[in-house]
Design an enzyme around this catalytic site. Structure first.
Site, short mmCIF file in Angstrom:
data_model
loop_
_atom_site.label_atom_id
_atom_site.label_comp_id
_atom_site.label_asym_id
_atom_site.label_seq_id
_atom_site.Cartn_x
_atom_site.Cartn_y
_atom_site.Cartn_z
CD GLU A 316 51.35 38.05 48.24
OE1 GLU A 316 50.24 38.26 47.83
OE2 GLU A 316 52.07 37.68 47.29
CB CYS A 412 45.10 34.11 43.17
SG CYS A 412 45.50 34.99 44.56
#
Lengths: 648, 648
Positions: A316, A412
């Site tokens: 990521e 998130c």
């Protein structure tokens, strides 16, 4: 060698009055916060289940059951609480506040007698607290609880959560630190560092600052803590260890030695935000320089035109300079938000439009794209090009959703959007000894002190859709101070009027990309900016492979894209005409300005896959809409970097 | 409804005399076959270990030890034996033949008393033979042993391996078939189907044909055999089952229902080759039509310009129409070879340049690229664009090697190259009742029967570097027959002379892309072709996203590419000039024609990542070399689809 930095402070007493940002903030208050509350309580009809509130109940011993979700599931609750705090500060809501108070009571009950607070370890593995900092997010969750506590305290004056986190920090401080016998660890996912500094600014407890400092400075030392920790756990308890390098956690070098942004993009943003905070609190010029060097590396080589960061799903994170593939971008919503946080800190340390420009780029593009117009669908990954069939067929696109989702197993991003968008008004203005800084343009009002007086400023604008901005001052009598107004880097022609008179020597009044008007101001004084906002063709650096020979359309700070719903499929077959006449008109379904221009659709001369015959061109009108507003009508393909005649 | 197809037969009594193909065949004979023998015996200093010969020794009970390598490690030995057979047929070598005989003896000793032959199951899991056809390649390995046996028998007259495989097939036939009590399975990796038909053509044993037919026709029936088989094994013995869909094995539909090429590209090629073989042997028009429909889908929508197939690493296979990313191609060497095999079969059924053109495309590009100039380094994956730094940094490029490798853990490609390149002479000509077909151009000689006479034809050419081809006939007296000479689809201007006289009515002498010259031929008759071979700019279909706005350079059948060693880094920053003057000259290090042309290098106007300023252009000379010859000098970036001024 500490030097006193001439630091600005954000003006929190700002009110958003209208326009796009106020509208987005309203959607968050009215729809997203209630929607996310349902999500946290598993009351949504679709999307991945959360179990986050349930986990806290189990950790508090009030329910039985299993922990479910990510090891950092607590943080979704904390971020929601933080968003609620900002919302309550501007829009009191007794019912919402009562709900938040109940959640805070629950969090307090889930805290262990020694101060420890983490529902995953409390439920699942109480014997093994603090044994897997690299992967298991205990300090990260603590950081989010701290941020929520500070925000809630500042919004409501209630300090229950603040007491909880102070006790938690005391516990953490007893475990970690430079003192003998304490662990020399630091979080695998940064967050507590910036949270501790935020806490310190409220508590003025030096231990809070020192602990943040310890976590930042310890990172990357040799022998590496994460490697030692994994060795101590043994291979059975480290099944995923080694999947990424130490750069994933920004632990490949000590922070002061880092010169390129590496690894997991959100983690990097939170760390570097804390580094800037530490530079501010300690006056350490090296920390400021480190933060600036890293910022420059990111914005000049590793950032999408949308302000998105993270070029691949694996890790990521960042890859290498100029590696910015459009369709396989990661560009996590949280990472663009993190960029915004970091930029804001640098902007307070050194007001310069180079920070604000990139914050604005992220805000109006890679951040707002994370939510649907209605606030109930979210992108985690924000690609610059989507073909739904490709997303379905290709394994290297499996992280890319072609349409926003209701909720995520790793959720998130939605609460991060909520906490940013409810606090956007904090970012518009700053005050310093020199006067007021207008960093961003938004229909709003602010009060600030200057020369011992309380000054009111009313900003009237329809930015980002219109470049005209009017600033009206209100004060008793007069006051000498400087008004600093950002001149956005995207703008190539600015006209400034002060009380109706055109300012002729604009360059002479510009410092680091800010217009500086120093004078004795009186009530009724008016400053007008006219920021020319034509449609611009933007080029990427020629080393960006996937943008080579292509252009993006930008108007003001807003990046545009093509959508299948307007242009048909096969967006790569479209070619913008050489000297297009751009027309800007309101898109009826979306209510935002769309751009139309002449172009061509290329069609194969025959059915052959490869041929010496040039594709045929049919004249078409190409229509582009703001990137952040895509996927709000019908699902389909989307493209930012388009082909244009003569750009080869 | 069976109809007799007017089938051609390849002319095996062909001799390659010189030129590129003869040179490549010589490299295989002299370097690659000995090199691969070392590999199979783990005698290479670098590269992944093979253990393939050792496995057979252990299976034969002559050594103790563990099986190592892939479950299909045996097939590397079989393919090497097949290559040796072709090599011995044209270039007798007693020492090599003795080595091959020893290997065949070893294989015979590794065969079990009941005929079973597979070193993996014999060593590791003898109780569970034939329980995981989907994944474990027993039938695939059998297929390669059969092909090797037929080739070795045809080359040397020795039938020891042929007897081994006949016994093996008898065993397989006792396990699988339509009869009650027999398993209704078929191979997860096709290969035995085409091998059985090849065996049938030697043995004329109908059981061999019927077994091939059974395997082809059973595939894709419901309930699905692989799913049933996995269920029967249970989840513990099926850890990887379900990673791919049934289309991975072309088992999603029965073959007769399939209209698009799906799944693992090599498997698909071997299956469809067998389908064409069955069409030939049975005269079933539906099977021919299925094969043609699938071929058209592949070559018009799912094939790289190099003849590479397989658009992604996941499943090593096809994705969707027009999804042909350059840098993340799979384009396995074996798959391009499989395409060549399949095309060859269709070409015998229906001589048409549409098959031969794509075979030639694969041969001179995506197949030859699989080996280094010296024959000791190999590409498994053949991308159309490489940036070594991107390959290192990006997880979605981890299958792409930026330089050829010495050997592979899965070493299917090197011996596949060896067996194809040692048998290339089989593919150049075919004979039919109508006469001779010249499918490919290569300096060579062939003998064929026509009107009861033995006719010799000498083809003189420096193809693919020169488009002039001279065909000289030699026979006693005279003979009426047709000479069919392929007119390549890439060629836009052909001049034909017969005995020095220009053939004016070329169209009138052309059928399905073949020049047809029917007359009474005499010794000394000469046919000359002059295939104009200018450098061509080739366009991809506009739906191919990653080639949009770009061109490839092609000269004759050869696709060209840019290499960093000639052009510097950042190949995407190069732009071919609008009307370039192409110059063709011998590349000194490689000894092949290189193309030079005017162009530009784009350089950023400043250091900004995104800007409204157009990149600056500096005039440069762009140099392209044949794609297959890249990575033979210094490692670096490579690019096929380049930008070109005015192609937008």
């Amino acid at each position: 060698m500490a030097v006193k930095l001439d630091v600005l402070l954000p003006c929190k007493n700002t009110v958003l009055k209208g326009g796009l940002l106020a509208d987005r903030a309203a959607v968050v208050r009215e729809k997203m916060i209630p929607y996310q509350w349902k999500a946290l309580n598993d009351l949504l009809p679709d999307g991945e289940p959360s179990h986050a509130i349930e986990n806290l109940r189990i950790a508090a011993g009030e329910k039985t059951g299993e922990f479910k979700g990510m090891v950092f599931q607590d943080s979704d609750v904390a971020k929601w609480l933080e968003a609620v705090a900002y919302s309550l500060a501007t829009h009191p809501d007794p019912q919402l506040e009562a709900t938040a108070d109940e959640v805070i009571d629950l969090v307090a009950r889930a805290q262990q007698p020694d101060g420890y607070l983490n529902s995953y370890y409390t439920i699942v593995d109480p014997e093994n607290r603090w044994t897997n900092l690299a992967e298991n997010h205990e300090l990260y969750c603590a950081g989010h609880f701290i941020e929520a506590a500070v925000a809630y305290y500042e919004a409501t004056g209630k300090d229950k959560l603040l007491q909880v986190v102070c006790k938690l920090v005391e516990h953490i401080d007893s475990i970690f630190g430079p003192e003998e016998g304490k662990k020399k660890g630091y979080p695998g996912h940064e967050e507590i560092e910036l949270a501790l500094i935020r806490l310190y600014r409220v508590t003025r407890d030096e231990r809070h600052l020192r602990l943040a400092q310890f976590f930042v400075e310890e990172r990357g030392k040799q022998p590496n803590y994460f490697e030692e920790e994994a060795r101590a756990r043994g291979p059975q308890r480290s099944p995923n260890w080694g999947l990424f390098g130490l750069d994933y956690n920004q632990a490949h070098l000590q922070v002061r030695e880092q010169t390129t942004v590496e690894g997991h993009a959100v983690r990097a943003m939170y760390l570097f935000s804390a580094v800037a905070d530490l530079a501010q609190e300690t006056g350490d010029p090296q920390l400021l320089q480190v933060s600036k060097t890293l910022w420059d590396n990111m914005v000049s080589r590793r950032m999408y035109i949308t302000g998105g960061i993270g070029s691949q799903a694996h890790g990521e994170g960042f890859t290498i300079d100029y590696d910015l593939p459009s369709s396989r971008a990661y560009a996590e919503t949280c990472a663009a938000i993190g960029l915004f946080f970091w930029g804001h800190r640098l902007l307070q340390l050194e007001p310069d439009n180079r920070y604000a420009d990139e914050m604005e780029r992220a805000l109006y593009n890679g951040i707002l794209s994370g939510m649907s117009w209605e606030g109930d669908r979210f992108f985690y990954v924000n690609p610059l090009e989507v073909d739904p069939a490709v997303c379905r067929a290709r394994h290297d696109h499996r992280h890319v959703k072609a349409t926003r989702q209701g909720w995520f197993a790793c959720a998130c991003c939605p609460p991060n959007l909520a906490r940013l968008l409810t606090s956007l008004h904090h970012y518009i203005y700053s005050c310093g000894p020199q006067g007021l800084f207008v960093h961003f343009f938004a229909d709003s009002a602010v009060e600030f002190p200057a020369a011992g007086k309380k000054v009111g400023l009313r900003q009237t604008t329809d930015y980002p859709w219109d470049g005209r901005v009017q600033l009206d001052l209100d004060l008793e009598g007069e006051a000498p101070f400087s008004l600093h107004v950002r001149l956005p880097g995207w703008c190539r022609q600015v006209e400034v009027k002060v009380n109706g008179e055109v300012l002729s020597d604009l360059a002479g009044h510009t410092h680091r990309g800010y217009l500086v008007l120093t004078r004795t101001w009186r009530a009724g004084d008016r400053v007008e900016l006219d920021l020319a906002m034509p449609v611009e063709k933007v080029y990427a650096h020629p080393k960006v492979r996937e943008a080579a020979g292509r252009i993006a359309l930008q108007r003001g700070p807003v990046i545009y894209c093509l959508e299948e719903v307007d242009n048909g499929p096969d967006l790569h077959s479209l070619l913008l005409a050489r000297e297009p006449r751009f027309q800007v008109a309101r898109e009826p379904e979306l209510g935002v300005p769309a751009i139309s221009a002449q172009g061509f659709r290329l069609e194969a001369a025959g059915s052959q896959l490869y041929t010496t015959e040039k594709p045929r061109r049919t004249a078409v009108t190409i229509k582009a809409i703001p990137y952040f507003a895509w996927d709000n009508r019908r699902p389909g393909a989307m493209l930012v970097w388009m082909r244009a005649e003569g750009e080869g």
